[in-house]
Design a protein around this motif. Structure first.
Motif, PDB file in Angstrom:
ATOM      1  N   VAL A  23     -22.895  40.084  67.856  1.00 30.99           N
ATOM      2  CA  VAL A  23     -23.575  39.549  68.552  1.00 30.99           C
ATOM      3  C   VAL A  23     -24.403  38.124  67.594  1.00 30.99           C
ATOM      4  O   VAL A  23     -24.698  37.183  68.242  1.00 30.99           O
ATOM      5  CB  VAL A  23     -24.402  40.328  69.609  1.00 30.99           C
ATOM      6  N   VAL A  24     -24.836  38.480  66.926  1.00 29.16           N
ATOM      7  CA  VAL A  24     -25.847  37.720  65.363  1.00 29.16           C
ATOM      8  C   VAL A  24     -25.176  36.940  64.795  1.00 29.16           C
ATOM      9  O   VAL A  24     -25.814  35.562  64.878  1.00 29.16           O
ATOM     10  CB  VAL A  24     -26.884  39.185  65.186  1.00 29.16           C
ATOM     11  N   PHE A  25     -24.506  37.213  64.183  1.00 32.91           N
ATOM     12  CA  PHE A  25     -23.488  36.908  62.971  1.00 32.91           C
ATOM     13  C   PHE A  25     -22.350  36.328  63.222  1.00 32.91           C
ATOM     14  O   PHE A  25     -20.973  36.326  62.031  1.00 32.91           O
ATOM     15  CB  PHE A  25     -24.011  36.656  62.142  1.00 32.91           C
ATOM     16  N   GLY A  26     -22.088  36.624  64.032  1.00 32.95           N
ATOM     17  CA  GLY A  26     -20.251  36.922  64.911  1.00 32.95           C
ATOM     18  C   GLY A  26     -19.501  35.584  64.462  1.00 32.95           C
ATOM     19  O   GLY A  26     -18.271  35.166  64.227  1.00 32.95           O
ATOM     20  N   VAL A  27     -20.766  34.551  64.783  1.00 29.63           N
ATOM     21  CA  VAL A  27     -20.025  32.720  64.809  1.00 29.63           C
ATOM     22  C   VAL A  27     -19.102  32.665  62.887  1.00 29.63           C
ATOM     23  O   VAL A  27     -18.476  32.090  62.862  1.00 29.63           O
ATOM     24  CB  VAL A  27     -20.859  31.741  64.888  1.00 29.63           C
ATOM     25  N   VAL A  28     -19.761  32.859  61.753  1.00 28.86           N
ATOM     26  CA  VAL A  28     -19.342  32.946  60.757  1.00 28.86           C
ATOM     27  C   VAL A  28     -19.089  34.799  60.799  1.00 28.86           C
ATOM     28  O   VAL A  28     -18.219  34.730  59.203  1.00 28.86           O
ATOM     29  CB  VAL A  28     -20.928  33.069  60.167  1.00 28.86           C
ATOM     30  N   GLY A  29     -18.038  35.730  61.554  1.00 27.63           N
ATOM     31  CA  GLY A  29     -17.683  36.577  60.916  1.00 27.63           C
ATOM     32  C   GLY A  29     -17.607  37.276  60.275  1.00 27.63           C
ATOM     33  O   GLY A  29     -17.393  38.231  59.738  1.00 27.63           O
ATOM     34  N   ARG A  38     -11.573  40.593  55.432  1.00 29.41           N
ATOM     35  CA  ARG A  38     -12.115  40.098  54.578  1.00 29.41           C
ATOM     36  C   ARG A  38     -11.101  38.709  54.815  1.00 29.41           C
ATOM     37  O   ARG A  38     -11.699  37.724  54.997  1.00 29.41           O
ATOM     38  CB  ARG A  38     -11.852  39.853  52.956  1.00 29.41           C
ATOM     39  N   GLY A  39      -9.340  38.687  55.195  1.00 33.53           N
ATOM     40  CA  GLY A  39      -8.869  37.423  55.574  1.00 33.53           C
ATOM     41  C   GLY A  39      -9.411  36.997  56.830  1.00 33.53           C
ATOM     42  O   GLY A  39      -9.337  35.540  56.964  1.00 33.53           O
ATOM     43  N   GLN A  40     -10.054  37.475  57.826  1.00 33.67           N
ATOM     44  CA  GLN A  40     -10.295  37.336  59.085  1.00 33.67           C
ATOM     45  C   GLN A  40     -11.535  36.353  58.861  1.00 33.67           C
ATOM     46  O   GLN A  40     -12.204  35.658  59.989  1.00 33.67           O
ATOM     47  CB  GLN A  40     -10.587  38.446  60.258  1.00 33.67           C
ATOM     48  N   ALA A  41     -12.403  37.479  58.033  1.00 33.91           N
ATOM     49  CA  ALA A  41     -13.746  36.999  58.098  1.00 33.91           C
ATOM     50  C   ALA A  41     -14.192  35.404  57.369  1.00 33.91           C
ATOM     51  O   ALA A  41     -14.750  35.106  58.272  1.00 33.91           O
ATOM     52  CB  ALA A  41     -14.335  37.863  57.239  1.00 33.91           C
ATOM     53  N   LEU A  42     -13.556  35.274  56.386  1.00 37.14           N
ATOM     54  CA  LEU A  42     -13.048  33.967  55.934  1.00 37.14           C
ATOM     55  C   LEU A  42     -12.820  33.126  56.607  1.00 37.14           C
ATOM     56  O   LEU A  42     -13.430  31.686  56.581  1.00 37.14           O
ATOM     57  CB  LEU A  42     -12.588  34.072  54.337  1.00 37.14           C
ATOM     58  N   ALA A  43     -11.233  33.118  57.444  1.00 32.72           N
ATOM     59  CA  ALA A  43     -11.360  31.988  58.672  1.00 32.72           C
ATOM     60  C   ALA A  43     -12.222  31.984  59.737  1.00 32.72           C
ATOM     61  O   ALA A  43     -12.517  30.930  60.075  1.00 32.72           O
ATOM     62  CB  ALA A  43      -9.846  33.098  58.854  1.00 32.72           C
ATOM     63  N   GLN A  44     -12.716  32.492  60.253  1.00 32.29           N
ATOM     64  CA  GLN A  44     -14.170  32.868  60.410  1.00 32.29           C
ATOM     65  C   GLN A  44     -14.975  31.661  60.265  1.00 32.29           C
ATOM     66  O   GLN A  44     -15.651  31.220  61.070  1.00 32.29           O
ATOM     67  CB  GLN A  44     -14.271  34.243  61.971  1.00 32.29           C
ATOM     68  N   MET A  51     -15.797  22.908  61.768  1.00 37.54           N
ATOM     69  CA  MET A  51     -16.700  22.316  63.268  1.00 37.54           C
ATOM     70  C   MET A  51     -17.681  22.482  62.967  1.00 37.54           C
ATOM     71  O   MET A  51     -17.786  20.883  63.667  1.00 37.54           O
ATOM     72  CB  MET A  51     -16.225  23.513  64.703  1.00 37.54           C
ATOM     73  N   ALA A  52     -18.938  22.615  63.344  1.00 34.12           N
ATOM     74  CA  ALA A  52     -20.627  21.866  62.158  1.00 34.12           C
ATOM     75  C   ALA A  52     -20.051  21.350  61.614  1.00 34.12           C
ATOM     76  O   ALA A  52     -21.006  20.190  62.092  1.00 34.12           O
ATOM     77  CB  ALA A  52     -20.868  23.332  61.705  1.00 34.12           C
ATOM     78  N   GLY A  53     -19.266  21.359  60.823  1.00 41.81           N
ATOM     79  CA  GLY A  53     -19.337  19.496  59.756  1.00 41.81           C
ATOM     80  C   GLY A  53     -19.389  18.355  61.073  1.00 41.81           C
ATOM     81  O   GLY A  53     -19.341  17.720  60.226  1.00 41.81           O
ATOM     82  N   ALA A  54     -17.456  18.423  60.971  1.00 37.80           N
ATOM     83  CA  ALA A  54     -16.928  17.501  62.300  1.00 37.80           C
ATOM     84  C   ALA A  54     -18.403  17.014  63.125  1.00 37.80           C
ATOM     85  O   ALA A  54     -18.513  16.281  63.753  1.00 37.80           O
ATOM     86  CB  ALA A  54     -16.163  18.263  63.144  1.00 37.80           C
ATOM     87  N   PHE A  96     -15.550  32.413  71.253  1.00 33.66           N
ATOM     88  CA  PHE A  96     -15.504  32.802  72.220  1.00 33.66           C
ATOM     89  C   PHE A  96     -14.308  34.330  72.288  1.00 33.66           C
ATOM     90  O   PHE A  96     -14.730  35.338  72.279  1.00 33.66           O
ATOM     91  CB  PHE A  96     -16.240  32.445  73.259  1.00 33.66           C
ATOM     92  N   ALA A  97     -13.391  33.665  72.180  1.00 38.33           N
ATOM     93  CA  ALA A  97     -12.195  34.295  72.067  1.00 38.33           C
ATOM     94  C   ALA A  97     -11.830  34.569  71.029  1.00 38.33           C
ATOM     95  O   ALA A  97     -11.611  36.578  71.260  1.00 38.33           O
ATOM     96  CB  ALA A  97     -11.292  33.582  72.602  1.00 38.33           C
ATOM     97  N   TRP A  98     -12.293  34.423  70.278  1.00 30.19           N
ATOM     98  CA  TRP A  98     -11.879  35.686  68.865  1.00 30.19           C
ATOM     99  C   TRP A  98     -13.372  36.180  68.777  1.00 30.19           C
ATOM    100  O   TRP A  98     -12.211  37.363  68.638  1.00 30.19           O
ATOM    101  CB  TRP A  98     -12.565  34.328  68.130  1.00 30.19           C
ATOM    102  N   LEU A  99     -14.578  36.244  69.073  1.00 32.30           N
ATOM    103  CA  LEU A  99     -15.371  37.201  69.705  1.00 32.30           C
ATOM    104  C   LEU A  99     -15.042  38.868  70.269  1.00 32.30           C
ATOM    105  O   LEU A  99     -15.422  39.561  70.378  1.00 32.30           O
ATOM    106  CB  LEU A  99     -16.650  36.496  69.439  1.00 32.30           C
ATOM    107  N   VAL A 100     -14.211  37.205  71.495  1.00 29.35           N
ATOM    108  CA  VAL A 100     -14.606  38.524  72.429  1.00 29.35           C
ATOM    109  C   VAL A 100     -12.543  39.821  72.301  1.00 29.35           C
ATOM    110  O   VAL A 100     -12.724  40.691  72.172  1.00 29.35           O
ATOM    111  CB  VAL A 100     -13.595  37.981  73.845  1.00 29.35           C
ATOM    112  N   ALA A 101     -11.912  38.980  71.743  1.00 29.71           N
ATOM    113  CA  ALA A 101     -10.983  40.228  70.882  1.00 29.71           C
ATOM    114  C   ALA A 101     -11.148  41.296  70.200  1.00 29.71           C
ATOM    115  O   ALA A 101     -10.744  41.818  69.526  1.00 29.71           O
ATOM    116  CB  ALA A 101      -9.242  38.851  70.323  1.00 29.71           C
TER     117      ALA A 101
END
Length: 125
Positions: A23-29, A38-44, A51-54, A96-101
């Protein structure tokens, strides 16, 4: 208390910690780092950084272009604004979809981790 039991209690994972991280830091995995994925965490993390850079690049370009030159007209303004919003929507919906999954998977991942930890410490399968 047995040394192995103390080690098990210290190293076992809990759903509460995983969900707080999600909930708190999910956006960065962060929750995936905690769960050992770790693979999924690095991908997130990479997805969020890109996206933030863009968004930042578009926002700075958008703001500086508006202040420096208004000759592009209203159509150019609308095109740049929609690009900015579209990236924000993709980032938000994708995250959001990634965090729900991930939230659905948390109990199973923690149970698997704790069973493997118990088997390693106590020699049971």
């Amino acid at each position: 208390m047995d040394r192995r039991m103390v080690e098990y209690e210290a190293k076992k994972q809990t759903p509460l910690v995983a969900y707080i991280l999600l909930v708190v830091f999910g956006v960065v995995g962060a929750h995936n780092f905690y769960l050992g994925r770790r693979g999924q965490a690095l991908a997130q993390l990479l997805f969020s950084v890109v996206m933030a850079g863009a968004m930042l690049w578009l926002f700075v370009g958008f703001a500086s272009a508006e202040m420096a030159d208004v000759s592009g007209g209203f159509d150019d303004f609308v095109r740049r604004a929609w690009t900015f919003y579209a990236i924000g929507i993709v980032w938000g919906v994708g995250t959001f979809a990634w965090l729900v999954a991930n939230a659905i998977e948390v109990p199973k991942l923690i149970a698997d981790h704790n069973v493997q930890l118990h088997a390693r410490l106590f020699g049971t399968e």
